[in-house]
Design a protein around this motif. Structure first.
Motif, PDB file in Angstrom:
ATOM      1  N   PHE A  90       0.816  -1.220   0.000  1.00  0.00           N
ATOM      2  CA  PHE A  90       0.000   0.000   0.000  1.00  0.00           C
ATOM      3  C   PHE A  90       0.850   1.270   0.000  1.00  0.00           C
ATOM      4  O   PHE A  90       0.364   2.334  -0.352  1.00  0.00           O
ATOM      5  CB  PHE A  90      -0.955   0.004   1.194  1.00  0.00           C
ATOM      6  CG  PHE A  90      -2.039  -1.031   1.076  1.00  0.00           C
ATOM      7  CD1 PHE A  90      -3.063  -0.889   0.161  1.00  0.00           C
ATOM      8  CD2 PHE A  90      -2.042  -2.141   1.892  1.00  0.00           C
ATOM      9  CE1 PHE A  90      -4.072  -1.834   0.041  1.00  0.00           C
ATOM     10  CE2 PHE A  90      -3.035  -3.090   1.791  1.00  0.00           C
ATOM     11  CZ  PHE A  90      -4.058  -2.943   0.863  1.00  0.00           C
ATOM     12  N   SER A  91       2.119   1.151   0.374  1.00  0.00           N
ATOM     13  CA  SER A  91       2.976   2.336   0.376  1.00  0.00           C
ATOM     14  C   SER A  91       3.215   2.859  -1.036  1.00  0.00           C
ATOM     15  O   SER A  91       3.628   4.006  -1.203  1.00  0.00           O
ATOM     16  CB  SER A  91       4.310   2.030   1.063  1.00  0.00           C
ATOM     17  OG  SER A  91       5.015   1.035   0.331  1.00  0.00           O
ATOM     18  N   THR A  92       2.916   2.042  -2.071  1.00  0.00           N
ATOM     19  CA  THR A  92       3.088   2.490  -3.456  1.00  0.00           C
ATOM     20  C   THR A  92       1.889   3.286  -3.952  1.00  0.00           C
ATOM     21  O   THR A  92       1.954   3.895  -5.018  1.00  0.00           O
ATOM     22  CB  THR A  92       3.292   1.287  -4.396  1.00  0.00           C
ATOM     23  OG1 THR A  92       2.123   0.476  -4.387  1.00  0.00           O
ATOM     24  CG2 THR A  92       4.514   0.479  -3.989  1.00  0.00           C
ATOM     25  N   GLU A 105      -5.976   1.487   5.864  1.00  0.00           N
ATOM     26  CA  GLU A 105      -6.026   0.855   7.192  1.00  0.00           C
ATOM     27  C   GLU A 105      -7.183  -0.146   7.281  1.00  0.00           C
ATOM     28  O   GLU A 105      -7.028  -1.231   7.841  1.00  0.00           O
ATOM     29  CB  GLU A 105      -6.164   1.921   8.281  1.00  0.00           C
ATOM     30  CG  GLU A 105      -4.940   2.812   8.424  1.00  0.00           C
ATOM     31  CD  GLU A 105      -3.668   2.034   8.726  1.00  0.00           C
ATOM     32  OE1 GLU A 105      -3.705   1.093   9.547  1.00  0.00           O
ATOM     33  OE2 GLU A 105      -2.627   2.364   8.131  1.00  0.00           O
ATOM     34  N   GLN A 106      -8.343   0.208   6.712  1.00  0.00           N
ATOM     35  CA  GLN A 106      -9.480  -0.716   6.721  1.00  0.00           C
ATOM     36  C   GLN A 106      -9.177  -1.954   5.887  1.00  0.00           C
ATOM     37  O   GLN A 106      -9.527  -3.080   6.276  1.00  0.00           O
ATOM     38  CB  GLN A 106     -10.744  -0.023   6.198  1.00  0.00           C
ATOM     39  CG  GLN A 106     -11.319   0.969   7.176  1.00  0.00           C
ATOM     40  CD  GLN A 106     -12.561   1.647   6.626  1.00  0.00           C
ATOM     41  OE1 GLN A 106     -12.842   1.603   5.438  1.00  0.00           O
ATOM     42  NE2 GLN A 106     -13.301   2.284   7.520  1.00  0.00           N
ATOM     43  N   ALA A 107      -8.522  -1.774   4.756  1.00  0.00           N
ATOM     44  CA  ALA A 107      -8.171  -2.908   3.901  1.00  0.00           C
ATOM     45  C   ALA A 107      -7.200  -3.840   4.615  1.00  0.00           C
ATOM     46  O   ALA A 107      -7.374  -5.068   4.602  1.00  0.00           O
ATOM     47  CB  ALA A 107      -7.568  -2.408   2.590  1.00  0.00           C
ATOM     48  N   GLY A 117      -9.400 -13.467   6.960  1.00  0.00           N
ATOM     49  CA  GLY A 117      -9.769 -12.141   6.491  1.00  0.00           C
ATOM     50  C   GLY A 117     -11.270 -11.960   6.365  1.00  0.00           C
ATOM     51  O   GLY A 117     -12.050 -12.875   6.620  1.00  0.00           O
ATOM     52  N   LEU A 118     -11.668 -10.762   5.975  1.00  0.00           N
ATOM     53  CA  LEU A 118     -13.080 -10.415   5.799  1.00  0.00           C
ATOM     54  C   LEU A 118     -13.333 -10.037   4.346  1.00  0.00           C
ATOM     55  O   LEU A 118     -12.439  -9.568   3.656  1.00  0.00           O
ATOM     56  CB  LEU A 118     -13.445  -9.209   6.680  1.00  0.00           C
ATOM     57  CG  LEU A 118     -13.311  -9.382   8.179  1.00  0.00           C
ATOM     58  CD1 LEU A 118     -13.543  -8.047   8.878  1.00  0.00           C
ATOM     59  CD2 LEU A 118     -14.317 -10.409   8.665  1.00  0.00           C
ATOM     60  N   ASN A 119     -14.584 -10.218   3.913  1.00  0.00           N
ATOM     61  CA  ASN A 119     -14.970  -9.759   2.577  1.00  0.00           C
ATOM     62  C   ASN A 119     -14.975  -8.248   2.559  1.00  0.00           C
ATOM     63  O   ASN A 119     -15.260  -7.598   3.557  1.00  0.00           O
ATOM     64  CB  ASN A 119     -16.364 -10.277   2.213  1.00  0.00           C
ATOM     65  CG  ASN A 119     -16.380 -11.777   2.058  1.00  0.00           C
ATOM     66  OD1 ASN A 119     -15.381 -12.384   1.708  1.00  0.00           O
ATOM     67  ND2 ASN A 119     -17.529 -12.378   2.307  1.00  0.00           N
ATOM     68  N   CYS A 120     -14.678  -7.676   1.378  1.00  0.00           N
ATOM     69  CA  CYS A 120     -14.636  -6.224   1.226  1.00  0.00           C
ATOM     70  C   CYS A 120     -15.441  -5.808   0.004  1.00  0.00           C
ATOM     71  O   CYS A 120     -15.485  -6.532  -0.982  1.00  0.00           O
ATOM     72  CB  CYS A 120     -13.202  -5.738   1.031  1.00  0.00           C
ATOM     73  SG  CYS A 120     -12.163  -6.028   2.445  1.00  0.00           S
ATOM     74  N   LEU A 121     -16.040  -4.646   0.074  1.00  0.00           N
ATOM     75  CA  LEU A 121     -16.726  -4.034  -1.061  1.00  0.00           C
ATOM     76  C   LEU A 121     -16.026  -2.717  -1.346  1.00  0.00           C
ATOM     77  O   LEU A 121     -15.986  -1.835  -0.494  1.00  0.00           O
ATOM     78  CB  LEU A 121     -18.208  -3.801  -0.742  1.00  0.00           C
ATOM     79  CG  LEU A 121     -19.024  -3.103  -1.816  1.00  0.00           C
ATOM     80  CD1 LEU A 121     -19.096  -3.989  -3.066  1.00  0.00           C
ATOM     81  CD2 LEU A 121     -20.420  -2.813  -1.301  1.00  0.00           C
TER      82      LEU A 121
END
Length: 148
Positions: A90-92, A105-107, A117-121
Motif C-alpha cells: 500500500f505504500s506504493t 487501514e481498513q483494507a 480475512g473479511l470480505n470487502c466491497l
C-alpha cells in the motif's frame, strides 16, 4: 416513445416498473441525469422524463479513463508494481498516508482479520482506481501469507 399516446416521456413509476427497481432509486437516478443535462423533466404531475435528442456531452463532462485508453490496454488489467523487501504494498499507492489512509487501514485490517480475512466491497466512480486497489489488497494478502 411508442405506446404513450399523447404523453411525452416516462414517469418515475413507469421507469421503476420497467427496470424492476425501487421508485426512489429510479427518481434519484433520473434527477441525476437531469442535473447532468442528459434528460429533460416536465413541470407536470406526475413528473415525466425524456431523453434529449442529438445530445452533446455537457460542458462539465469528464471522459472516463477507459474511453481514452488504446484498445490493446483494455485487454490487460492494470498491474500493481512488485515491491521488494517491503511487506506493505500500500505504500506504493498515492495518498496512502493522506486521503487514502483510512481506506488503506481498513483494507489491511480486513485482510489480516483471523482466520482468513473479511470480505470487502470497494466502491467509487469509474476510473478512481478500484481495480488497482483490489490488486494491491491481493498482493498484501499474499505477502502476509493470508492466501497462497
Amino acid at each position: 416513445m411508442s405506446g404513450l399516446g399523447e404523453k411525452k416521456g416516462l414517469s418515475t413509476s413507469e421507469v421503476a416498473d420497467h427496470l424492476a427497481i425501487q421508485r426512489s432509486n429510479a427518481s434519484k437516478d433520473l434527477n441525476q441525469l437531469v442535473k447532468e443535462g442528459r434528460v429533460q423533466k416536465s413541470d407536470t404531475r406526475p413528473v415525466r422524463y425524456w431523453a434529449i435528442v442529438n445530445e452533446k456531452a455537457p460542458e462539465n463532462y469528464v471522459p472516463s479513463y477507459m474511453e481514452n485508453r488504446p484498445q490493446r490496454e483494455k485487454a490487460h488489467p492494470q498491474r500493481v508494481p512488485a515491491v521488494k523487501n517491503n511487506r506493505d504494498i500500500f505504500s506504493t499507492i498515492i495518498g496512502a498516508n493522506g486521503s487514502m489512509k483510512n481506506a488503506v487501514e481498513q483494507a489491511k485490517a480486513a485482510i489480516l482479520y483471523p482466520p482468513k480475512g473479511l470480505n470487502c466491497l470497494i466502491t467509487g466512480p469509474t476510473g478512481s482506481g478500484k481495480t488497482y486497489f483490489a490488486h494491491a489488497m491481493f498482493q498484501f494478502a499474499k505477502t502476509n501469507q493470508v492466501i497462497a
